[in-house]
Design an enzyme around this catalytic site. Sequence first.
Site, short mmCIF file in Angstrom:
data_model
loop_
_atom_site.label_atom_id
_atom_site.label_comp_id
_atom_site.label_asym_id
_atom_site.label_seq_id
_atom_site.Cartn_x
_atom_site.Cartn_y
_atom_site.Cartn_z
CB CYS A 186 -0.89 0.02 1.22
SG CYS A 186 -2.04 -1.35 1.30
NE ARG B 227 4.56 1.47 -1.10
CZ ARG B 227 5.25 1.40 0.03
NH1 ARG B 227 6.50 1.80 0.05
NH2 ARG B 227 4.71 0.96 1.13
CD1 TRP C 198 -1.94 -7.03 -2.10
CD2 TRP C 198 -1.25 -5.93 -3.91
NE1 TRP C 198 -1.69 -7.96 -3.08
CE2 TRP C 198 -1.27 -7.31 -4.20
CE3 TRP C 198 -0.85 -5.04 -4.90
CZ2 TRP C 198 -0.89 -7.82 -5.44
CZ3 TRP C 198 -0.48 -5.54 -6.12
CH2 TRP C 198 -0.51 -6.90 -6.39
CG ASN D 55 -0.05 1.59 4.01
OD1 ASN D 55 -1.07 1.63 3.36
ND2 ASN D 55 1.07 2.18 3.62
N GLY D 56 -1.20 -1.83 6.69
CA GLY D 56 -0.92 -2.80 7.72
C GLY D 56 -2.09 -3.70 8.02
CD GLU E 176 19.92 -17.07 4.30
OE1 GLU E 176 19.88 -15.88 3.99
OE2 GLU E 176 20.28 -17.97 3.48
CE LYS F 84 21.42 -13.42 3.41
NZ LYS F 84 21.80 -14.53 2.55
CD GLU G 253 25.17 -14.42 0.49
OE1 GLU G 253 24.75 -14.57 -0.67
OE2 GLU G 253 24.44 -14.10 1.43
CG HIS H 256 27.72 -38.23 13.49
ND1 HIS H 256 27.79 -39.60 13.44
CD2 HIS H 256 26.64 -37.94 14.26
CE1 HIS H 256 26.79 -40.13 14.12
NE2 HIS H 256 26.08 -39.14 14.64
CE LYS I 208 19.02 -9.40 -4.81
NZ LYS I 208 19.11 -9.78 -3.39
#
Length: 614
Positions: free
Chosen positions: A2, A27, A75, A101-102, A487, A491, A494, A510, A609
Amino acid sequence: MCGIVGYIGARQAPDVILNGLKRLEYRGYDSAGLAVLANDGTVGVRREAGKLNGLLARVANEPLSGTIGIGHTRWATHGQPNRTNSHPHRSMNGRIVVVHNGIIENFMPLRQQLMAEGVDFASDTDTEVAAHLIEKYLDEGLSFVDGTRKALQQLQGSSAFVVLSPEHPDTLICARLGNAGGITLGLGDDEMFIASDIPAILEYTRRMIFLENKQMAVITAAGYTITTLDGADSPAAIHVIPYDPVSAAKGKFKHFMQKEIYDQPDAIINTLRGRLDFENGRVDLPEMQLTAAIANDLQKIYVTACGTSYYSGLVGKFMIESMARVPVEVEYASEFRYYNPIVDDKTAVLAITQSGETADTLAAIEQARGDGARIWSIVNAIGSQAARVSDGHIAMHAGPEIGVASTKAFTSSIVDQYMLACALAELRGTASAAQLAQWVNDLAQLPDRVGRLLADDRPYRELANIFHKAQNFLFIGRGINYPVALEGALKLKEISYIHAEGYPAGEMKHGPIALIDESMPVLAIVTQDALYDKMISQIQQAKARGGTIIAVATEGDTVIAQEADHVIYVPQTPALLSAVVNVIPLQLLAYHIALQRGCDVDQPRNLAKSVTVE
């Protein structure tokens, strides 16, 4: 996604508002509207479903004139995308006009309470509750400011509001609840601007204020006052935004990656918009074109992806298998192409790709289609190749992700897989109506949980000061948090160039436990779930070998501080959604360590990217 625009000053408000809404079209939205207070004290409202051109045409045919107004692109979250549910919304007697919004998490009991008191609702939205609630307090004798404050104090969830009243032609009120739904104030000369995002008002001013959680601003053409929702003065810094479009896009943040980490509450709200039916407790994914026959015919789902999206798929496997009871295999797209997987017309292949243009993922899709599989995709880039060639897709709606290291696309794609699991569970009959309603309610509360985590970055800056010279890092987790460990390690690798590995904690004996000594930081995800006791045992074993333990733990855990050297606390979250919350500290830690090491956070060496070649 929104968009909000507001104006008070000497210009014609419709021109400023419509121009600002056009700048927020990127958006995404399904309807738009504006409200303008005319000189005679009446409020004119124009709303249209569909693209902004429809609203522009309506305003051209039915002009509005006035120097104070509010506008919105919507939205849908609650209610279908039509003119009736479009913003702005008015209270029953017209004393209040609101854009929002929200998600108002407790809108249903508030709506029922207001209806019992005789309030007639004109729409299906949660937003209308706010308008009626403010008017109720005005009717009881409170001032515009105090009535708005009292109403907002009752609302749960992450939201942003702008409120207009024809009885106060020189004032707008705006507020931010939670850490989603941003609100920006633009400071002009005898005029003020409001927007949900910088581009809407950058043409008019570069001096801006970003409201924080639980701040409310009372705005006139001459200036503003900012208080907390409790009424205490709350000074806010003025930021001067450069004309440089790249710097302007970052706003108050130093890097795109930092901005995108903090975008996540909004990104989650945006991926939920229009897909949650709170009244009936279900998820609606029309672009997936799911039917009961398709869902019940499934014998297997392959998730294919690369990098961060692969780890997202590992989280999704837990969700789909647990909720919808469909076997799921997760494969790197680059490997899926070459090992001749068993795929047929009872198989769905779900591709997860932020860009929708990853070469390996597209090749995997092509191969699976040739074998007769149903093709699904979760993508962020609208109109991308992956979405175009799929039988069904879910758009993340996370907004542009500029930083090479993915953050908000990771969490948004997990939420999308959770919604897919809900939809499949309903169609396959693997969950009761009560269970489905609980899952939907859990989703509604997720943006606020993520937002609470982002309120204070001091713990991560302090940890970065301690660990930025480390040469190696170990991340461990169990169950759904094992992919989170992977992940987190990715990060850190990266963007800081520190060697880091993620392991399932049960595998430590192990082999990996041999690496642990006094120079090896071990980050353990030890939130309270069915595997909590086993994780405590694992960190005790690492601690016994000299490892320094950083624990991600649940708020209120009184045991963990005795076991770990450093603790990062996260809000209590249902187990199947915990990965979304638990990964945020790992993103922030990697970011601040990279800063301490002087690394190029947004463009780490050797990385791009989108990998569009094999």
